[in-house]
Design a protein around this motif. Structure first.
Motif, PDB file in Angstrom:
ATOM      1  N   ASP A  67     -48.135  -4.573 -96.925  1.00  0.00           N
ATOM      2  CA  ASP A  67     -48.725  -3.235 -96.895  1.00  0.00           C
ATOM      3  C   ASP A  67     -50.174  -3.319 -97.370  1.00  0.00           C
ATOM      4  O   ASP A  67     -50.437  -3.377 -98.560  1.00  0.00           O
ATOM      5  CB  ASP A  67     -47.913  -2.292 -97.778  1.00  0.00           C
ATOM      6  N   ARG A  68     -51.071  -3.317 -96.428  1.00  0.00           N
ATOM      7  CA  ARG A  68     -52.499  -3.502 -96.763  1.00  0.00           C
ATOM      8  C   ARG A  68     -53.094  -2.324 -97.541  1.00  0.00           C
ATOM      9  O   ARG A  68     -54.217  -2.407 -98.024  1.00  0.00           O
ATOM     10  CB  ARG A  68     -53.318  -3.701 -95.472  1.00  0.00           C
ATOM     11  N   THR A  69     -52.348  -1.222 -97.671  1.00  0.00           N
ATOM     12  CA  THR A  69     -52.874  -0.063 -98.397  1.00  0.00           C
ATOM     13  C   THR A  69     -52.527  -0.118 -99.887  1.00  0.00           C
ATOM     14  O   THR A  69     -53.028   0.686-100.658  1.00  0.00           O
ATOM     15  CB  THR A  69     -52.318   1.248 -97.806  1.00  0.00           C
ATOM     16  N   THR A  70     -51.672  -1.060-100.281  1.00  0.00           N
ATOM     17  CA  THR A  70     -51.263  -1.157-101.681  1.00  0.00           C
ATOM     18  C   THR A  70     -52.397  -1.774-102.499  1.00  0.00           C
ATOM     19  O   THR A  70     -52.906  -2.840-102.153  1.00  0.00           O
ATOM     20  CB  THR A  70     -50.001  -2.025-101.821  1.00  0.00           C
ATOM     21  N   PRO A  71     -52.787  -1.119-103.585  1.00  0.00           N
ATOM     22  CA  PRO A  71     -53.843  -1.679-104.432  1.00  0.00           C
ATOM     23  C   PRO A  71     -53.446  -3.039-104.997  1.00  0.00           C
ATOM     24  O   PRO A  71     -52.263  -3.298-105.275  1.00  0.00           O
ATOM     25  CB  PRO A  71     -53.988  -0.653-105.560  1.00  0.00           C
ATOM     26  N   LEU A  72     -54.416  -3.893-105.163  1.00  0.00           N
ATOM     27  CA  LEU A  72     -54.205  -5.245-105.662  1.00  0.00           C
ATOM     28  C   LEU A  72     -53.510  -5.248-107.028  1.00  0.00           C
ATOM     29  O   LEU A  72     -52.673  -6.120-107.305  1.00  0.00           O
ATOM     30  CB  LEU A  72     -55.541  -5.989-105.750  1.00  0.00           C
ATOM     31  N   VAL A  73     -53.798  -4.267-107.857  1.00  0.00           N
ATOM     32  CA  VAL A  73     -53.193  -4.224-109.190  1.00  0.00           C
ATOM     33  C   VAL A  73     -51.673  -4.103-109.089  1.00  0.00           C
ATOM     34  O   VAL A  73     -50.945  -4.679-109.889  1.00  0.00           O
ATOM     35  CB  VAL A  73     -53.801  -3.085-110.044  1.00  0.00           C
ATOM     36  N   PHE A  74     -51.171  -3.383-108.090  1.00  0.00           N
ATOM     37  CA  PHE A  74     -49.724  -3.266-107.918  1.00  0.00           C
ATOM     38  C   PHE A  74     -49.121  -4.590-107.468  1.00  0.00           C
ATOM     39  O   PHE A  74     -48.039  -4.973-107.899  1.00  0.00           O
ATOM     40  CB  PHE A  74     -49.372  -2.155-106.931  1.00  0.00           C
ATOM     41  N   TYR A  75     -49.818  -5.279-106.588  1.00  0.00           N
ATOM     42  CA  TYR A  75     -49.341  -6.588-106.144  1.00  0.00           C
ATOM     43  C   TYR A  75     -49.267  -7.540-107.337  1.00  0.00           C
ATOM     44  O   TYR A  75     -48.276  -8.255-107.515  1.00  0.00           O
ATOM     45  CB  TYR A  75     -50.247  -7.148-105.047  1.00  0.00           C
ATOM     46  N   ARG A  76     -50.303  -7.523-108.166  1.00  0.00           N
ATOM     47  CA  ARG A  76     -50.303  -8.395-109.354  1.00  0.00           C
ATOM     48  C   ARG A  76     -49.177  -8.023-110.310  1.00  0.00           C
ATOM     49  O   ARG A  76     -48.558  -8.903-110.928  1.00  0.00           O
ATOM     50  CB  ARG A  76     -51.648  -8.321-110.056  1.00  0.00           C
TER      51      ARG A  76
END
Length: 109
Positions: A67-76
Protein backbone atom coordinates in the motif's frame (compact mmCIF):
# COMPACT_ATOMS: atom_id res chain seq x y z
CA UNK A 1 -22.59 -2.59 -1.74
CA UNK A 2 -19.96 -4.75 -3.42
CA UNK A 3 -18.66 -8.07 -2.18
CA UNK A 4 -15.28 -6.44 -1.52
CA UNK A 5 -16.91 -3.88 0.77
CA UNK A 6 -18.42 -6.73 2.82
CA UNK A 7 -15.04 -8.34 3.50
CA UNK A 8 -12.88 -7.22 6.40
CA UNK A 9 -9.69 -5.34 5.59
CA UNK A 10 -6.26 -6.93 5.93
CA UNK A 11 -5.53 -4.93 9.12
CA UNK A 12 -8.85 -6.13 10.58
CA UNK A 13 -8.03 -9.74 9.70
CA UNK A 14 -4.57 -9.40 11.25
CA UNK A 15 -5.98 -7.79 14.38
CA UNK A 16 -8.45 -10.65 14.77
CA UNK A 17 -5.67 -13.21 14.23
CA UNK A 18 -3.39 -11.57 16.78
CA UNK A 19 -6.30 -11.42 19.23
CA UNK A 20 -7.12 -15.12 18.73
CA UNK A 21 -3.46 -15.96 19.26
CA UNK A 22 -3.42 -13.99 22.50
CA UNK A 23 -6.53 -15.81 23.70
CA UNK A 24 -4.87 -19.15 22.86
CA UNK A 25 -1.81 -18.08 24.90
CA UNK A 26 -4.05 -17.23 27.82
CA UNK A 27 -5.71 -20.65 27.57
CA UNK A 28 -2.31 -22.38 27.47
CA UNK A 29 -1.26 -20.48 30.60
CA UNK A 30 -4.51 -21.44 32.32
CA UNK A 31 -4.13 -25.12 31.36
CA UNK A 32 -0.58 -25.14 32.74
CA UNK A 33 -1.74 -23.36 35.90
CA UNK A 34 -4.39 -26.06 36.45
CA UNK A 35 -1.78 -28.80 35.95
CA UNK A 36 -3.38 -30.05 32.73
CA UNK A 37 -0.18 -29.81 30.71
CA UNK A 38 3.51 -30.19 31.54
CA UNK A 39 6.02 -27.38 31.49
CA UNK A 40 7.67 -28.57 28.27
CA UNK A 41 4.28 -28.90 26.55
CA UNK A 42 3.32 -25.43 27.77
CA UNK A 43 6.50 -23.92 26.39
CA UNK A 44 6.11 -25.75 23.06
CA UNK A 45 2.59 -24.34 22.79
CA UNK A 46 3.86 -20.84 23.57
CA UNK A 47 6.64 -21.20 20.99
CA UNK A 48 4.13 -22.22 18.32
CA UNK A 49 1.69 -19.44 19.22
CA UNK A 50 4.41 -16.80 19.20
CA UNK A 51 5.54 -18.08 15.79
CA UNK A 52 1.92 -17.67 14.65
CA UNK A 53 1.97 -14.09 15.92
CA UNK A 54 5.12 -13.47 13.81
CA UNK A 55 3.25 -14.74 10.74
CA UNK A 56 0.34 -12.38 11.41
CA UNK A 57 2.73 -9.42 11.63
CA UNK A 58 4.35 -10.58 8.38
CA UNK A 59 0.92 -10.51 6.69
CA UNK A 60 0.44 -6.92 7.83
CA UNK A 61 3.99 -6.06 6.77
CA UNK A 62 3.31 -7.26 3.21
CA UNK A 63 0.03 -5.37 3.13
CA UNK A 64 1.59 -2.12 4.35
CA UNK A 65 4.51 -2.50 1.94
CA UNK A 66 2.13 -3.00 -1.00
CA UNK A 67 0.00 0.00 0.00
CA UNK A 68 1.96 2.97 -1.30
CA UNK A 69 -0.27 5.39 0.66
CA UNK A 70 0.82 4.06 4.06
CA UNK A 71 3.26 6.42 5.80
CA UNK A 72 6.76 5.05 6.30
CA UNK A 73 6.44 5.38 10.08
CA UNK A 74 3.65 2.78 10.07
CA UNK A 75 5.73 0.39 8.01
CA UNK A 76 8.61 0.81 10.47
CA UNK A 77 6.25 0.19 13.38
CA UNK A 78 5.02 -3.04 11.79
CA UNK A 79 8.62 -4.14 11.16
CA UNK A 80 9.44 -3.43 14.80
CA UNK A 81 6.42 -5.39 16.01
CA UNK A 82 7.27 -8.32 13.73
CA UNK A 83 10.92 -8.33 14.81
CA UNK A 84 9.95 -8.19 18.48
CA UNK A 85 7.46 -11.03 18.01
CA UNK A 86 10.21 -13.02 16.28
CA UNK A 87 12.59 -12.50 19.22
CA UNK A 88 9.92 -13.62 21.69
CA UNK A 89 9.07 -16.67 19.54
CA UNK A 90 12.75 -17.61 19.38
CA UNK A 91 13.02 -17.28 23.17
CA UNK A 92 10.08 -19.67 23.74
CA UNK A 93 11.41 -22.08 21.15
CA UNK A 94 14.76 -22.14 22.99
CA UNK A 95 13.00 -22.59 26.35
CA UNK A 96 10.98 -25.51 24.99
CA UNK A 97 14.09 -27.09 23.46
CA UNK A 98 15.98 -26.72 26.74
CA UNK A 99 13.31 -28.28 28.92
CA UNK A 100 12.83 -31.10 26.40
CA UNK A 101 16.58 -31.81 26.35
CA UNK A 102 16.70 -31.87 30.15
CA UNK A 103 13.73 -34.26 30.27
CA UNK A 104 15.37 -36.54 27.71
CA UNK A 105 18.62 -36.62 29.70
CA UNK A 106 16.70 -37.47 32.86
CA UNK A 107 14.90 -40.29 31.03
CA UNK A 108 18.16 -41.78 29.80
CA UNK A 109 19.85 -41.51 33.19
Amino acid sequence: MTAAADRPSVPEIVEAGIHRTGVAMWHADARYGRGQITLDHHWRILAALHARRVRWWAVLERHVLDDRTTPLVFYRAVLGARDNAHRVARYWHQQAATVTAVAERETVA
